[in-house]
Design a protein around this motif. Structure first.
Motif, short mmCIF file in Angstrom:
data_model
loop_
_atom_site.label_atom_id
_atom_site.label_comp_id
_atom_site.label_asym_id
_atom_site.label_seq_id
_atom_site.Cartn_x
_atom_site.Cartn_y
_atom_site.Cartn_z
N HIS B 203 0.82 -1.21 0.00
CA HIS B 203 0.00 0.00 0.00
C HIS B 203 0.85 1.26 0.00
CE1 HIS B 203 -3.55 -2.40 0.40
NE2 HIS B 203 -3.09 -2.98 1.49
N THR B 204 2.03 1.17 -0.57
CA THR B 204 2.95 2.33 -0.67
C THR B 204 3.02 3.14 0.63
OG1 THR B 204 1.18 3.13 -2.09
CG2 THR B 204 3.31 2.93 -3.08
N ILE B 205 3.42 2.47 1.69
CA ILE B 205 3.47 3.13 3.00
C ILE B 205 4.88 3.70 3.28
CG2 ILE B 205 3.05 2.76 5.47
CD1 ILE B 205 1.33 0.30 4.58
N TYR B 206 5.90 3.12 2.62
CA TYR B 206 7.31 3.57 2.72
C TYR B 206 8.03 3.17 3.99
CZ TYR B 206 5.60 6.68 -0.88
OH TYR B 206 5.00 7.18 -1.97
N ASN B 207 7.36 2.46 4.91
CA ASN B 207 8.08 2.02 6.11
C ASN B 207 9.31 1.20 5.71
OD1 ASN B 207 6.20 3.19 7.72
ND2 ASN B 207 5.62 1.35 8.83
N THR B 209 11.23 1.41 2.92
CA THR B 209 12.33 2.22 2.40
C THR B 209 13.05 2.91 3.55
OG1 THR B 209 10.94 2.61 0.48
CG2 THR B 209 12.89 4.00 0.69
N ASP B 210 12.28 3.39 4.51
CA ASP B 210 12.86 4.08 5.66
C ASP B 210 13.70 3.12 6.50
OD1 ASP B 210 12.91 6.39 7.62
OD2 ASP B 210 11.99 4.83 8.86
N GLN B 217 15.98 1.71 -2.46
CA GLN B 217 14.68 2.33 -2.71
C GLN B 217 13.66 1.20 -2.86
OE1 GLN B 217 13.66 5.51 -2.93
NE2 GLN B 217 15.65 6.36 -2.44
N THR B 219 10.42 0.78 -1.98
CA THR B 219 9.08 1.04 -2.54
C THR B 219 9.16 1.27 -4.04
OG1 THR B 219 8.71 2.19 -0.46
CG2 THR B 219 6.95 2.29 -2.06
N LYS B 220 10.24 1.88 -4.47
CA LYS B 220 10.42 2.11 -5.90
C LYS B 220 10.58 0.78 -6.64
CE LYS B 220 13.47 4.28 -9.21
NZ LYS B 220 14.92 4.41 -9.38
N GLY B 223 7.32 -0.72 -6.90
CA GLY B 223 6.57 0.03 -7.92
C GLY B 223 6.94 -0.43 -9.31
N LYS B 226 5.38 -3.77 -9.93
CA LYS B 226 3.94 -3.60 -10.16
C LYS B 226 3.70 -3.18 -11.62
CE LYS B 226 2.30 -1.94 -5.64
NZ LYS B 226 2.03 -0.68 -4.88
N MET B 227 4.51 -2.23 -12.07
CA MET B 227 4.37 -1.72 -13.44
C MET B 227 4.64 -2.84 -14.45
SD MET B 227 3.19 0.83 -14.42
CE MET B 227 3.01 2.37 -15.13
#
Ligand code: FES
Lengths: 124, 234
Positions: B203-207, B209-210, B217, B219-220, B223, B226-227
Motif C-alpha cells: 500500500h505504498t506506506i514507505y516504512n 524504504t525508511d 529504494q 518502494t520504488k 513500484g 507492479k508496473m
C-alpha cells in the motif's frame, strides 16, 4: 516454541515510521469515516422517524461536518498521490517531497472548508 | 557517559509473554547500539540473546527495533539515537528468545521468488561470461545491495497483518532477477508476484524504504515490479 507473531494495533501504532506511515493511517481513518457517514445516511433514510432524525442531526452538525470533510479531502488527495506515484514508479524516489506537496494542497483546501463550515454554523 | 537501555526480554522457559528490563552501562557517543548490547551481555546479564556476526552492516543478523524503528544495531550510533534506548525484537516474526526472531517464514517467502539465475541457453562461444552493458547492469543495481536482514519486511504493516504476503525483501530480490538482462525467468517471477499475496498487498506506506539499512529504494523497486506486471514489459 516461540512468542506468537501477532502484532496488536497499539504496538503497530507505536512503530515510528516515516511521513508515509502517518498518511497511511490517516487514509484508513478517512476510509472508515466515509463508510460510517454513508451507513448513517442510508440508515437514517431507511428507518426514518425519531431515530432517523437523530442520525440526520448528528451528521449535519458542524462537528461531524468538520470530521467528514477531513475524511473526504484527505482520502481523495492522498489517494491521488498514490495513484500518481504508482503510475510513475521513478517518482517514488521523491516520496517525501510528494508527501510535503500533498500537505501543501490539503491544508489550504481543508482550512477553507473548515472556515466556511464554522462561518455558516456561527455567523449565519 | 551513561546509557540507559530498556530491552524487551522473553525466555520461552520462564515467560508467558515478554517483559522489559532496564540496564545502565558506561559507553561512548561514538559507540554503536551493538556495542552497548555487548556491554550488557558481558557485564550485566549473560543470558541476553541477540544475533550478530559481522558487526559491520554486511551480514544482516542484527536488525531490531531501536527506539521504535527497525535499524541494524551495528550501524546505529549512540549519538544518533540518544542515551535512553528502547530495544525490541522485529515485529511480525515469532520471537524465539529476547531479540532473536524466527527468520524461517521470512526465508520461505524469499525462496518463493526463485532467487537464483535462470538461463538455459548454452554458454557464449568463449565459454565464459554472459555480457551485459553498464546500462543493463544499472537497471537492477540498487536491489543487489540487499543483505536479507528483514528490516523492511518486518516494518511493513501489510506484513504484520498477513504473513502470507511475500513482503518487501522478497520482492526486492525478485526485482534483482526480473530486471537482469541475462536472466530468462522474469515472466515466471512476475506471475508469482501477480498472485493475491504478491505486490497487490503493498500500500505504498514507505516504512520499508525508511527501514532499509542499505538505502535501497524498496518502494520504488516494488513500484517497478507492479508496473512490469501491469504492462508485461520489463
Ligand atoms: S552484525 Fe552483521 S549486519 Fe550487523
Amino acid at each position: 516454541m516461540g512468542l506468537s507473531r501477532n502484532v496488536s494495533l497499539p504496538t503497530a501504532l507505536r512503530y515510528r515510521g516515516p511521513a508515509g506511515y502517518l498518511t497511511f493511517i490517516l487514509h484508513r481513518i478517512g476510509g472508515l469515516g466515509m463508510a460510517l457517514f454513508i451507513s448513517m445516511h442510508i440508515l437514517a433514510s431507511f428507518v426514518g422517524g425519531g431515530l432517523g432524525e437523530f442520525l440526520n442531526a448528528v451528521y449535519e452538525s458542524w462537528i461531524f461536518q468538520i470530521f467528514i470533510f477531513f475524511c473526504v479531502f484527505f482520502h481523495a488527495i492522498n489517494g491521488l498521490r498514490i495513484v500518481i506515484l504508482d503510475l510513475f514508479p521513478k517518482l517514488l524516489e521523491h516520496q517525501t517531497q510528494a508527501i510535503w506537496i500533498e500537505w501543501a494542497v490539503f491544508i489550504p483546501l481543508y482550512g477553507f472548508a473548515v472556515f466556511t463550515i464554522l462561518k455558516t454554523a456561527f455567523g449565519g | 557517559m551513561d546509557v540507559t537501555i530498556k530491552i524487551l526480554r522473553y525466555s520461552p522457559e520462564k515467560d508467558e509473554r515478554g517483559h522489559y528490563e532496564t540496564y545502565t552501562v558506561e559507553a561512548h557517543e561514538n559507540d554503536r547500539v551493538l556495542d552497548v548490547l555487548e556491554l550488557v551481555k558481558g557485564h550485566k546479564d549473560g543470558s541476553l540473546a541477540f544475533r550478530r556476526s559481522c558487526a559491520h552492516g554486511v551480514c544482516g543478523s542484527d536488525a531490531m527495533r531501536i527506539n521504535g524503528k527497525n535499524r541494524l544495531a551495528c550501524k546505529t550510533l549512540i549519538r544518533d539515537v540518544g542515551t535512553t534506548l528502547t530495544i525490541e525484537p522485529l515485529l511480525g516474526l515469532p520471537i524465539k528468545k529476547d531479540l532473536i526472531v524466527d527468520m524461517e517464514p521470512f526465508f520461505d517467502n524469499y525462496k518463493k521468488m526463485l532467487p537464483y539465475f535462470i538461463n538455459d541457453d548454452p554458454l557464449p562461444a568463449d565459454g565464459r561470461e554472459r555480457l551485459q552493458t553498464p546500462e543493463q547492469r544499472a537497471r537492477f543495481d540498487d536491489t543487489t545491495k540487499c543483505i536479507m536482514c528483514a528490516a523492511c519486511t518486518t516494518a511493513c504493516p501489510s506484513y504484520w497483518a498477513n504473513d502470507e504476503y511475500y513482503g518487501p525483501a522478497a520482492i526486492v530480490n525478485a526485482h534483482r532477477f526480473v530486471f537482469d538482462s541475462r536472466d530468462q525467468a522474469a515472466d515466471l517471477r512476475l506471475q508469482i508476484l501477480a498472485e493475491t499475496d504478491g505486490t497487490a498487498r503493498c500500500h505504498t506506506i514507505y516504512n520499508c524504504t525508511d527501514a532499509c539499512p542499505r538505502g535501497i529504494q524498496v518502494t520504488k523497486a516494488i513500484g517497478e515490479v507492479k508496473m512490469a506486471i501491469m504492462t508485461g514489459k520489463v
